[in-house]
Scaffold this active site. Structure first.
Site, PDB file in Angstrom:
ATOM      1  N   CYS A 110       0.864  -1.176   0.000  1.00 44.40           N
ATOM      2  CA  CYS A 110       0.000   0.000   0.000  1.00 44.40           C
ATOM      3  C   CYS A 110       0.905   1.232   0.000  1.00 44.40           C
ATOM      4  O   CYS A 110       1.892   1.260   0.742  1.00 44.40           O
ATOM      5  CB  CYS A 110      -0.870  -0.011   1.255  1.00 44.40           C
ATOM      6  SG  CYS A 110      -1.942   1.421   1.384  1.00 44.40           S
ATOM      7  N   HIS A 153      -8.978  -4.110  -1.692  1.00 48.87           N
ATOM      8  CA  HIS A 153      -8.034  -3.273  -0.931  1.00 48.87           C
ATOM      9  C   HIS A 153      -8.493  -1.812  -0.941  1.00 48.87           C
ATOM     10  O   HIS A 153      -8.519  -1.147   0.102  1.00 48.87           O
ATOM     11  CB  HIS A 153      -6.642  -3.426  -1.569  1.00 48.87           C
ATOM     12  CG  HIS A 153      -5.563  -2.600  -0.949  1.00 48.87           C
ATOM     13  ND1 HIS A 153      -4.476  -3.149  -0.313  1.00 48.87           N
ATOM     14  CD2 HIS A 153      -5.388  -1.252  -0.880  1.00 48.87           C
ATOM     15  CE1 HIS A 153      -3.690  -2.181   0.131  1.00 48.87           C
ATOM     16  NE2 HIS A 153      -4.213  -1.019  -0.201  1.00 48.87           N
ATOM     17  N   GLU A 154      -8.897  -1.328  -2.104  1.00 46.46           N
ATOM     18  CA  GLU A 154      -9.285   0.083  -2.224  1.00 46.46           C
ATOM     19  C   GLU A 154     -10.643   0.348  -1.564  1.00 46.46           C
ATOM     20  O   GLU A 154     -10.841   1.394  -0.939  1.00 46.46           O
ATOM     21  CB  GLU A 154      -9.306   0.507  -3.699  1.00 46.46           C
ATOM     22  CG  GLU A 154      -7.957   0.411  -4.413  1.00 46.46           C
ATOM     23  CD  GLU A 154      -6.813   1.122  -3.695  1.00 46.46           C
ATOM     24  OE1 GLU A 154      -7.047   2.187  -3.089  1.00 46.46           O
ATOM     25  OE2 GLU A 154      -5.687   0.597  -3.727  1.00 46.46           O
ATOM     26  N   HIS A 157     -10.098   0.928   1.953  1.00 45.82           N
ATOM     27  CA  HIS A 157      -9.638   2.300   2.237  1.00 45.82           C
ATOM     28  C   HIS A 157     -10.825   3.246   2.456  1.00 45.82           C
ATOM     29  O   HIS A 157     -10.793   4.116   3.323  1.00 45.82           O
ATOM     30  CB  HIS A 157      -8.808   2.850   1.075  1.00 45.82           C
ATOM     31  CG  HIS A 157      -7.343   2.544   1.161  1.00 45.82           C
ATOM     32  ND1 HIS A 157      -6.568   2.908   2.238  1.00 45.82           N
ATOM     33  CD2 HIS A 157      -6.504   1.924   0.292  1.00 45.82           C
ATOM     34  CE1 HIS A 157      -5.312   2.517   2.019  1.00 45.82           C
ATOM     35  NE2 HIS A 157      -5.244   1.912   0.853  1.00 45.82           N
TER      36      HIS A 157
HETATM   37 NI    NI Z   1      -3.579   1.018  -0.093  1.00 47.73          NI
END
Ligand code: NI
Length: 182
Positions: A110, A153-154, A157
């Site tokens: 990341c 993953h995003e 976030h």
């Molecule tokens: Ni990331």
């Protein structure tokens, strides 16, 4: 043009906040940030450029990492033939996913986490995601393998979650046998 220092480090509390839904049309600033973030990712995957500027390669960047709490992220994935597979994703929702779990064998990365972290981050092998594109049009994408990991993953976030949060602290390789490494 974005610089490495524009990307927030994991120590910054804002990264733990939930991003807000976006309304259309997008502002000029938002459109510019989308363009800049995509360009940054492309360049970061150019080995020569990355080495010269001492930056790490990345394939995804969420607005929150740039200090903007809006549910927007970009993905730019460089294929071996040099072509980029790219997505601008706004207000995403996972509408279905595989049973099968995968994890990135060399460890997930990341741009906000500036250290090596060992351990398994369980991800669905395939996800179907519904979202808006830059013009507010509804898109449905079935993502697989690396792209599936990137979407998950995003999306994390946008909910204030970092990949390091998903690693079992006591046993980082817990449940390994039930997941496929990619
Ligand atoms: Ni990331």
């Amino acid at each position: 043009m974005l610089k490495e220092k524009d990307i927030l480090d994991e120590k910054v509390k804002l990264l733990r906040k939930k991003s807000q839904l976006v309304t259309f049309p997008l502002s000029k600033d938002d459109k510019k940030l989308i363009k800049d973030a995509t360009e940054y990712l492309r360049k970061s995957q150019d080995e020569e450029y990355a080495k010269e500027h001492n930056i790490r390669g990345g394939m995804g960047l969420a607005f929150v990492q740039l200090g903007v709490l809006k549910r927007i992220f970009v993905i730019s994935y460089k294929h071996d033939d040099g072509n980029f597979e790219e997505y601008v994703v706004i207000n995403p929702k996972i509408i279905s996913h595989s049973e099968e779990l995968i994890y990135v064998e060399e460890g997930e990365g990341c741009l906000s986490v500036n250290r090596d972290v060992e351990g398994i981050v369980p991800r669905y092998a395939r996800v179907t995601v519904e979202y808006k594109d830059i013009d507010g049009k509804t898109i449905e994408t079935r993502a697989r393998e690396e792209i599936s990991v990137a979407f998950q993953h995003e999306i994390d976030h946008l909910d204030g979650i970092l990949f390091v949060d998903k690693i079992d602290k006591k046993n980082p390789f817990n449940n390994e046998e039930n997941m496929r490494p990619i």
